[in-house]
Design a protein around this motif. Structure first.
Motif, PDB file in Angstrom:
ATOM      1  N   PHE A   1      25.024   9.963  20.825  1.00 28.86           N
ATOM      2  CA  PHE A   1      25.164   9.899  22.281  1.00 28.86           C
ATOM      3  C   PHE A   1      24.401  11.017  22.968  1.00 28.86           C
ATOM      4  CE2 PHE A   1      27.455   6.237  22.896  1.00 28.86           C
ATOM      5  CZ  PHE A   1      28.155   6.178  24.091  1.00 28.86           C
ATOM      6  N   ALA A   2      24.354  12.203  22.349  1.00 29.95           N
ATOM      7  CA  ALA A   2      23.625  13.316  22.960  1.00 29.95           C
ATOM      8  C   ALA A   2      22.140  12.970  23.101  1.00 29.95           C
ATOM      9  CB  ALA A   2      23.802  14.580  22.132  1.00 29.95           C
ATOM     10  N   LEU A   3      21.559  12.389  22.057  1.00 32.70           N
ATOM     11  CA  LEU A   3      20.143  12.013  22.106  1.00 32.70           C
ATOM     12  C   LEU A   3      19.913  10.798  22.996  1.00 32.70           C
ATOM     13  CD1 LEU A   3      19.135  12.442  18.356  1.00 32.70           C
ATOM     14  CD2 LEU A   3      18.384  13.865  20.271  1.00 32.70           C
ATOM     15  N   LEU A   4      20.770   9.790  22.845  1.00 32.47           N
ATOM     16  CA  LEU A   4      20.540   8.531  23.548  1.00 32.47           C
ATOM     17  C   LEU A   4      20.540   8.719  25.062  1.00 32.47           C
ATOM     18  CD1 LEU A   4      20.126   5.488  23.031  1.00 32.47           C
ATOM     19  CD2 LEU A   4      22.600   5.218  23.218  1.00 32.47           C
ATOM     20  N   TYR A   5      21.424   9.565  25.560  1.00 29.96           N
ATOM     21  CA  TYR A   5      21.553   9.743  27.002  1.00 29.96           C
ATOM     22  C   TYR A   5      21.066  11.114  27.455  1.00 29.96           C
ATOM     23  CZ  TYR A   5      24.192   5.438  26.852  1.00 29.96           C
ATOM     24  OH  TYR A   5      24.555   4.130  26.668  1.00 29.96           O
ATOM     25  N   SER A   6      20.139  11.704  26.691  1.00 34.86           N
ATOM     26  CA  SER A   6      19.700  13.072  26.988  1.00 34.86           C
ATOM     27  C   SER A   6      19.033  13.208  28.347  1.00 34.86           C
ATOM     28  CB  SER A   6      18.752  13.567  25.894  1.00 34.86           C
ATOM     29  OG  SER A   6      17.639  12.703  25.754  1.00 34.86           O
ATOM     30  N   THR A   7      18.409  12.151  28.860  1.00 36.29           N
ATOM     31  CA  THR A   7      17.740  12.255  30.164  1.00 36.29           C
ATOM     32  C   THR A   7      18.647  11.882  31.332  1.00 36.29           C
ATOM     33  OG1 THR A   7      16.888   9.982  30.037  1.00 36.29           O
ATOM     34  CG2 THR A   7      15.483  11.747  29.152  1.00 36.29           C
ATOM     35  N   GLN A   8      19.852  11.366  31.051  1.00 39.14           N
ATOM     36  CA  GLN A   8      20.661  10.799  32.136  1.00 39.14           C
ATOM     37  C   GLN A   8      21.051  11.839  33.190  1.00 39.14           C
ATOM     38  OE1 GLN A   8      24.643   9.012  31.339  1.00 39.14           O
ATOM     39  NE2 GLN A   8      23.620   7.108  31.892  1.00 39.14           N
ATOM     40  N   ALA A   9      21.507  13.015  32.754  1.00 41.93           N
ATOM     41  CA  ALA A   9      21.893  14.045  33.716  1.00 41.93           C
ATOM     42  C   ALA A   9      20.685  14.678  34.394  1.00 41.93           C
ATOM     43  CB  ALA A   9      22.715  15.128  33.011  1.00 41.93           C
ATOM     44  N   LEU A  10      19.497  14.430  33.855  1.00 46.81           N
ATOM     45  CA  LEU A  10      18.281  15.057  34.367  1.00 46.81           C
ATOM     46  C   LEU A  10      17.488  14.146  35.297  1.00 46.81           C
ATOM     47  CD1 LEU A  10      17.042  16.605  30.995  1.00 46.81           C
ATOM     48  CD2 LEU A  10      18.398  17.702  32.768  1.00 46.81           C
ATOM     49  N   LEU A  11      17.998  12.957  35.581  1.00 48.24           N
ATOM     50  CA  LEU A  11      17.214  11.990  36.345  1.00 48.24           C
ATOM     51  C   LEU A  11      16.765  12.509  37.709  1.00 48.24           C
ATOM     52  CD1 LEU A  11      18.991   8.613  35.465  1.00 48.24           C
ATOM     53  CD2 LEU A  11      16.855   9.534  34.557  1.00 48.24           C
TER      54      LEU A  11
ATOM     55  N   VAL B   1      34.016   7.106  17.795  1.00 47.09           N
ATOM     56  CA  VAL B   1      33.770   6.931  19.224  1.00 47.09           C
ATOM     57  C   VAL B   1      34.044   8.240  19.975  1.00 47.09           C
ATOM     58  CG1 VAL B   1      34.506   5.677  21.299  1.00 47.09           C
ATOM     59  CG2 VAL B   1      34.225   4.456  19.143  1.00 47.09           C
ATOM     60  N   ALA B   2      35.050   8.999  19.497  1.00 47.52           N
ATOM     61  CA  ALA B   2      35.312  10.305  20.102  1.00 47.52           C
ATOM     62  C   ALA B   2      34.103  11.217  19.950  1.00 47.52           C
ATOM     63  CB  ALA B   2      36.541  10.945  19.461  1.00 47.52           C
ATOM     64  N   GLY B   3      33.430  11.133  18.802  1.00 47.90           N
ATOM     65  CA  GLY B   3      32.189  11.888  18.632  1.00 47.90           C
ATOM     66  C   GLY B   3      31.147  11.462  19.639  1.00 47.90           C
ATOM     67  N   ASN B   4      31.103  10.150  19.951  1.00 53.29           N
ATOM     68  CA  ASN B   4      30.207   9.666  21.006  1.00 53.29           C
ATOM     69  C   ASN B   4      30.505  10.353  22.329  1.00 53.29           C
ATOM     70  OD1 ASN B   4      30.151   6.143  19.953  1.00 53.29           O
ATOM     71  ND2 ASN B   4      29.150   7.929  19.105  1.00 53.29           N
ATOM     72  N   SER B   5      31.796  10.428  22.671  1.00 52.19           N
ATOM     73  CA  SER B   5      32.160  11.004  23.968  1.00 52.19           C
ATOM     74  C   SER B   5      31.835  12.492  24.020  1.00 52.19           C
ATOM     75  CB  SER B   5      33.648  10.762  24.257  1.00 52.19           C
ATOM     76  OG  SER B   5      34.466  11.500  23.371  1.00 52.19           O
ATOM     77  N   ILE B   6      32.100  13.223  22.931  1.00 52.08           N
ATOM     78  CA  ILE B   6      31.760  14.651  22.887  1.00 52.08           C
ATOM     79  C   ILE B   6      30.246  14.821  22.970  1.00 52.08           C
ATOM     80  CG2 ILE B   6      31.713  16.691  21.408  1.00 52.08           C
ATOM     81  CD1 ILE B   6      34.376  16.381  22.547  1.00 52.08           C
ATOM     82  N   GLY B   7      29.500  13.945  22.290  1.00 54.93           N
ATOM     83  CA  GLY B   7      28.044  14.015  22.340  1.00 54.93           C
ATOM     84  C   GLY B   7      27.526  13.766  23.742  1.00 54.93           C
ATOM     85  N   GLY B   8      28.085  12.745  24.394  1.00 52.77           N
ATOM     86  CA  GLY B   8      27.664  12.470  25.758  1.00 52.77           C
ATOM     87  C   GLY B   8      27.951  13.628  26.688  1.00 52.77           C
ATOM     88  N   MET B   9      29.135  14.234  26.508  1.00 51.11           N
ATOM     89  CA  MET B   9      29.504  15.362  27.361  1.00 51.11           C
ATOM     90  C   MET B   9      28.635  16.586  27.091  1.00 51.11           C
ATOM     91  SD  MET B   9      32.733  17.852  27.023  1.00 51.11           S
ATOM     92  CE  MET B   9      31.860  18.506  25.594  1.00 51.11           C
ATOM     93  N   SER B  10      28.571  16.988  25.808  1.00 55.13           N
ATOM     94  CA  SER B  10      27.863  18.230  25.484  1.00 55.13           C
ATOM     95  C   SER B  10      26.365  18.089  25.745  1.00 55.13           C
ATOM     96  CB  SER B  10      28.111  18.615  24.025  1.00 55.13           C
ATOM     97  OG  SER B  10      27.745  17.571  23.151  1.00 55.13           O
ATOM     98  N   GLY B  11      25.804  16.898  25.466  1.00 57.53           N
ATOM     99  CA  GLY B  11      24.386  16.693  25.737  1.00 57.53           C
ATOM    100  C   GLY B  11      24.063  16.862  27.210  1.00 57.53           C
ATOM    101  N   ARG B  12      24.886  16.283  28.063  1.00 55.37           N
ATOM    102  CA  ARG B  12      24.637  16.389  29.495  1.00 55.37           C
ATOM    103  C   ARG B  12      24.919  17.801  30.002  1.00 55.37           C
ATOM    104  NH1 ARG B  12      26.169  11.347  28.106  1.00 55.37           N
ATOM    105  NH2 ARG B  12      25.484   9.550  29.339  1.00 55.37           N
ATOM    106  N   LEU B  13      25.944  18.441  29.429  1.00 53.54           N
ATOM    107  CA  LEU B  13      26.265  19.810  29.829  1.00 53.54           C
ATOM    108  C   LEU B  13      25.121  20.762  29.464  1.00 53.54           C
ATOM    109  CD1 LEU B  13      28.499  21.668  30.983  1.00 53.54           C
ATOM    110  CD2 LEU B  13      29.330  21.948  28.643  1.00 53.54           C
TER     111      LEU B  13
END
Length: 427
Positions: free
Chosen positions: A47-57, A164-176
């Motif tokens: 999730f961190a890689l997949l959505y790495s650009t989302q917070a940066l749009l 899936v919890a790892g997905n959520s942590i990845g999404g959060m930490s990647g965007r943070l």
């Protein structure tokens, strides 16, 4: 000194007391803990890689001089490529193994991640993100199939919930990480930081993942794969689960692709780092997805889905307010509802498919990430044309779709229970 001979005959192929038959992983055992940590790390990196650009749009839009809809392709290209490649890569995992497929995918995805910050323009950025999404495609479906084969059935929902919890942590930490790094050094530094974080996750994954003990390789026969896929697509329950996954992800993709633009605009005018911190809300998804197993045990699968969609819809309505507190509360409810619904639906796919589990999971992942691509693109276009209310309208339509599918499933289950045994058998 050689060991004394007992005189007992040795039967070729027979198990001995020193080599007992392997047992599926279950909670409380060391193998289960290693597996959980390894797949948690894999989910985090995914999730961190997949959505790495989302917070940066917003920063990407400003740097390249493009609209929200154009910048959103840096997310949609990755999720769309994942949706297209997840099925063929899952077929390869049936032949070459779940662990090998996950390992190769992780290495390639991280390698591409280290190149992404150097993209010279939007077109190259979108191309690299598409290649990265295709590489990531080998992880989620193979992970679901690996868990279905290696974990006791009673513990499967909980094990998938941890992934899936790892997905959520990845999404959060990647965007943070990307948000604060971008505020300090620019969006390219943000992408580099998340790639290095994923590299660390890959090392943990490779070091801890137990070998597969119940995998049996199948031949790479396209006709056999086609028959398996066709069989899954004829299964009414699987089709409903695929639709639910796609629609839930349409909501999530629309909301989290556009929320950065809303928070950087009036009346909030937040900085990039603060916007990245909003994604700490993903921790709520970690809790709700990990608790999905207990929720299903208490309310049943459909009851859990009704609760998830109600929570998501309430969050969407709260997010319409111009109060930052209410917007954050709305995001909390949307995130909790989404991750709970996703964990329930994905676990149900793994339990429903008796054969070709990798293909069944791959079809779910394909629908899920097509929903993400559709939600991200439609949500961004709607925001560009009519603001946040239009994005919420797109998301509420998807929520209504989940409700309709779940109600239909409830009606079909009741009709089947009323059906005479002879007719049910014929069906």
């Amino acid at each position: 000194m050689p060991p004394a001979h007992t005189g007992a005959p040795v039967i070729p192929g027979a198990s001995t007391p020193s080599s007992p038959a392997p047992e599926p992983h279950s909670p409380g055992r060391p193998g289960y803990r290693r597996m959980s940590f390894a797949l948690f790390a894999a989910g985090l990196a995914t999730f961190a890689l997949l959505y790495s650009t989302q917070a940066l749009l917003p920063a990407v839009s400003a740097d390249f001089g493009v609209t929200a809809g154009q910048a959103s392709w840096t997310v949609s290209a990755a999720t769309g490529a994942l949706a297209l490649f997840v099925l063929p890569l899952s077929a390869l995992s049936e032949r070459f193994g779940r662990t090998r497929m996950m390992t190769c995918s992780m290495v390639v995805a991280v390698g591409i991640g280290l190149l992404v910050p150097f993209a010279p323009n939007l077109e190259w950025l979108v191309v690299l993100r598409a290649v990265q999404g295709a590489a990531i495609a080998g992880i989620p479906a193979s992970a679901m199939a690996y868990l279905a084969e290696e974990v006791r059935p009673q513990a499967l929902v909980g094990a998938i919930g941890l992934f899936v919890a790892g997905n959520s942590i990845g999404g959060m930490s990647g965007r943070l990480v990307t948000g604060w790094a971008a505020q300090l050094w620019g969006w390219r530094a943000g992408l580099a930081a998340v790639a290095l974080m994923a590299l660390g996750c890959a090392v943990v994954f490779l070091a801890l993942l137990p070998r597969a003990r119940f995998f049996r390789p199948a031949s790479l026969n396209p006709h056999a794969v086609g028959r398996t896929v066709a069989g899954h697509l004829r299964d009414p329950l699987l089709l409903r689960l695929y639709g639910i996954g796609a629609l839930f992800m349409t909501v999530f993709g629309a909301v989290y692709t556009v929320i950065g633009y809303r928070l950087v605009d009036e009346p909030f005018s937040l900085g990039q780092g603060v916007i990245g911190s909003v994604f700490l809300i993903y921790l709520v998804g970690t809790v709700s997805s990990a608790a999905a197993g207990k929720l299903v045990a208490r309310t049943g699968r459909r009851g859990a889905l009704y609760l998830a969609v109600t929570t998501t819809a309430l969050g969407l309505l709260l997010s319409l307010a111009d109060s930052l507190v209410l917007v954050v509360l709305g995001l909390v409810l949307i995130t909790a509802g989404f991750f709970a619904g996703h964990a329930v639906a994905s676990a149900a796919v793994s339990r429903t498919a008796k054969t070709g589990r990798a293909q069944a999971s791959a079809l779910y992942q394909s629908a899920y990430y097509l929903g993400s691509s559709a939600g991200g693109t439609l949500g961004a276009l709607a925001y560009h044309e009519a603001g946040w209310a239009a994005t919420v309208g797109i998301a509420l339509l998807a929520v209504l779709g989940v409700v309709s599918i779940t109600l239909y499933g409830t009606h079909a289950a009741r009709a089947e229970r009323r059906m005479p045994a002879s007719a049910a058998g014929a069906r």
